[in-house]
Design a protein around this motif. Sequence first.
Motif, mmCIF file in Angstrom:
data_model
loop_
_atom_site.group_PDB
_atom_site.id
_atom_site.type_symbol
_atom_site.label_atom_id
_atom_site.label_comp_id
_atom_site.label_asym_id
_atom_site.label_seq_id
_atom_site.Cartn_x
_atom_site.Cartn_y
_atom_site.Cartn_z
ATOM 1 N N UNK A 113 42.532 139.379 76.340
ATOM 2 C CA UNK A 113 42.833 139.777 74.964
ATOM 3 C C UNK A 113 43.571 138.668 74.228
ATOM 4 N N UNK A 114 44.529 138.064 74.909
ATOM 5 C CA UNK A 114 45.298 136.993 74.283
ATOM 6 C C UNK A 114 44.435 135.762 74.018
ATOM 7 N N UNK A 115 43.617 135.416 74.990
ATOM 8 C CA UNK A 115 42.811 134.210 74.812
ATOM 9 C C UNK A 115 41.712 134.425 73.781
ATOM 10 N N UNK A 116 41.178 135.633 73.688
ATOM 11 C CA UNK A 116 40.210 135.927 72.632
ATOM 12 C C UNK A 116 40.851 135.756 71.262
ATOM 13 N N UNK A 117 42.082 136.243 71.104
ATOM 14 C CA UNK A 117 42.787 136.074 69.833
ATOM 15 C C UNK A 117 42.991 134.593 69.528
ATOM 16 N N UNK A 118 43.352 133.861 70.572
ATOM 17 C CA UNK A 118 43.561 132.415 70.406
ATOM 18 C C UNK A 118 42.272 131.739 69.950
ATOM 19 N N UNK A 119 41.163 132.046 70.613
ATOM 20 C CA UNK A 119 39.885 131.429 70.254
ATOM 21 C C UNK A 119 39.445 131.823 68.850
ATOM 22 N N UNK A 120 39.660 133.072 68.482
ATOM 23 C CA UNK A 120 39.271 133.530 67.145
ATOM 24 C C UNK A 120 40.075 132.821 66.067
ATOM 25 N N UNK A 121 41.371 132.657 66.312
ATOM 26 C CA UNK A 121 42.208 131.944 65.338
ATOM 27 C C UNK A 121 41.789 130.486 65.250
ATOM 28 N N UNK A 122 41.512 129.879 66.393
ATOM 29 C CA UNK A 122 41.064 128.483 66.407
ATOM 30 C C UNK A 122 39.748 128.335 65.643
ATOM 31 N N UNK A 123 38.809 129.243 65.888
ATOM 32 C CA UNK A 123 37.523 129.180 65.201
ATOM 33 C C UNK A 123 37.701 129.363 63.690
ATOM 34 N N UNK A 124 38.622 130.266 63.303
ATOM 35 C CA UNK A 124 38.870 130.478 61.880
ATOM 36 C C UNK A 124 39.413 129.237 61.191
ATOM 37 N N UNK A 125 40.297 128.534 61.873
ATOM 38 C CA UNK A 125 40.860 127.306 61.288
ATOM 39 C C UNK A 125 39.800 126.203 61.227
ATOM 40 N N UNK A 126 38.934 126.138 62.233
ATOM 41 C CA UNK A 126 37.841 125.160 62.197
ATOM 42 C C UNK A 126 36.884 125.464 61.040
ATOM 43 N N UNK A 127 36.680 126.748 60.784
ATOM 44 C CA UNK A 127 35.824 127.141 59.668
ATOM 45 C C UNK A 127 36.445 126.704 58.343
ATOM 46 N N UNK A 128 37.762 126.803 58.230
ATOM 47 C CA UNK A 128 38.453 126.330 57.025
ATOM 48 C C UNK A 128 38.197 124.840 56.806
ATOM 49 N N UNK A 129 38.235 124.081 57.901
ATOM 50 C CA UNK A 129 37.999 122.640 57.792
ATOM 51 C C UNK A 129 36.553 122.366 57.394
ATOM 52 N N UNK A 130 35.627 123.075 58.042
ATOM 53 C CA UNK A 130 34.202 122.832 57.790
ATOM 54 C C UNK A 130 33.807 123.187 56.361
ATOM 55 N N UNK A 131 34.472 124.190 55.775
ATOM 56 C CA UNK A 131 34.117 124.629 54.424
ATOM 57 C C UNK A 131 35.023 124.049 53.345
ATOM 58 N N UNK A 132 35.840 123.093 53.718
ATOM 59 C CA UNK A 132 36.705 122.433 52.728
ATOM 60 C C UNK A 132 35.835 121.808 51.634
ATOM 61 N N UNK A 133 36.132 122.074 50.348
ATOM 62 C CA UNK A 133 35.314 121.530 49.253
ATOM 63 C C UNK A 133 35.208 120.011 49.261
#
Length: 536
Positions: A113-133
């Motif tokens: 459960x903890x590592x899934x949360x960690x991976x989801x947060x990491x993926x969300x931040x990577x998505x922020x970088x990828x979609x940066x204008x």
Amino acid sequence: MTSEGSQMADSLLEDARMTRAVSSIAARSERQPDAEVLRETYVETGVMPQVANFGHQILYGRRGTGKTHVLQVLAAEMEEQDNVFSIYMDIRLLGSAHMFTDPTQPLAPRCIALYKDFLSLLQGRLLDIATDPDRNGSGLEEVSALARFITEKTAEVTSRDVRSTRATGSASSAGAQAGVKATGPSISLTIGAQSHDSQTDEVAFTEALRETIVYSEIYQFLDTALAAMGVDRLLLLIDEWTSIPTDLQPFIAEFLKRSVLPSKRITVKIGSLEYRSRFNLPQDEGGNVVGFELGPDITANLDLDDYYVYERNPERVEEIFAALLYRHVASGIEAQALEEYGVRDATGFRSRVFTERATFVELVRAGEGVVRDFLGIFGAAFFKATGSGRKKIDLHSVEEAARDWYETDKSASLADAQHAALQRIIRDVIGARQTKMFMLSREHSDHPMIQSLFDLRLLHLIERGYSDKENPGLRYNIYALDYGTYVDLKRTKVEPSGVLFDVHEAPDDGSERLVPLADKRSIRRVILQPTIFDDL
């Protein structure tokens, strides 16, 4: 000349602009949203040059010493390089806290459960970088693939009813899986053979579907996404590590070691409290360590507390805190406002705000090397002085503020056993020996009561690894009681000695450091015995 709408007061303390600046000091870095302000208020102690690299590191320090500040300034500094990005992760914000903090739950699902949360947060931040204008959107597909992997490959724990046909013959089959057993994360391979004949029996049973993590797949998805995004280096800054329950920490470290550390693109920096950290779990009979091997996997040789101990280097520590206070106030007030009072640097600010240098030194000592406490006591002393009509902060205001800070921010949070233990130390060290310092054998430095009082900033580590020439081979840590425990005794006949140990006599050549006693008292009189806690 004053700025429009304001009038120069008789003293800086009476100026409304100064009052607003002091009130707005954000003592906690995570409460400061402006990265530029964090950089402006940061004071170099010698730590940044040691962490501004692409090596995996653990940064120790008690709460309030500035770990978060260092990590966030590090992120801003490193991101000035081409194709270098950072992700700051506060472990306290992970979403399934109800699962991983519940000790009644099995170990495996808590870890997952903890590592899934960690991976989801990491993926969300990577998505922020990828979609940066400002970027071209490259890597978006790969980041989305990582999100699908997290969802599909780590299904929620569930169960299903199964009807199985049992045969008397055999048939060949093979399979592999990875997961977390009660003894730790593991990867297992199952190979077997079976063949069927015409005689069968039908058996009904319930099959538990457990979540699994395959390290190599995570690593591949992460590395592929970073490469597609054009990210050469990613700093993964993990803060508040000790928010993870102690029994889970080695397994989360194992996850990071197997799925993140293998990537040459990712650098991990962790902010943690030394005495509440458990980065590995040694295995019996020489098996591989679960978690980080400190040194080979990740270094752990930096402790922020070491840079703020007044007794080690009084002039340097005074200079650091003078600069720190000036920058925090200056970040909330116009430069012109300070210049009206002739303030252009930390020295000028100190002379305008404090009655004398000794008053500021007393503030530094009252803070006991903890930045948050230093700023908190300063704010309280400022308003005590202004409330009494003083034009500068005097010694009485500092001592009153330190007393109040001790009562409200420190001792008020003590459990009954901790309070009793602290009172015994005070009676033994201050009452019987009339000193604020004591030695504790290093073999007892991990005593739970000592650690808890240290974490609560009621005991302060002055030096590690001193030895007594009369007992060669024995090593001690030197501790000091908090300023608040003896502030009422200052300038009385029973005021404890300020410096029992002359730390400046310690050699710099790496040879054994002996404990010199300032008053030549017997070494046995300054050693605290942990047996005083036995009946608590």
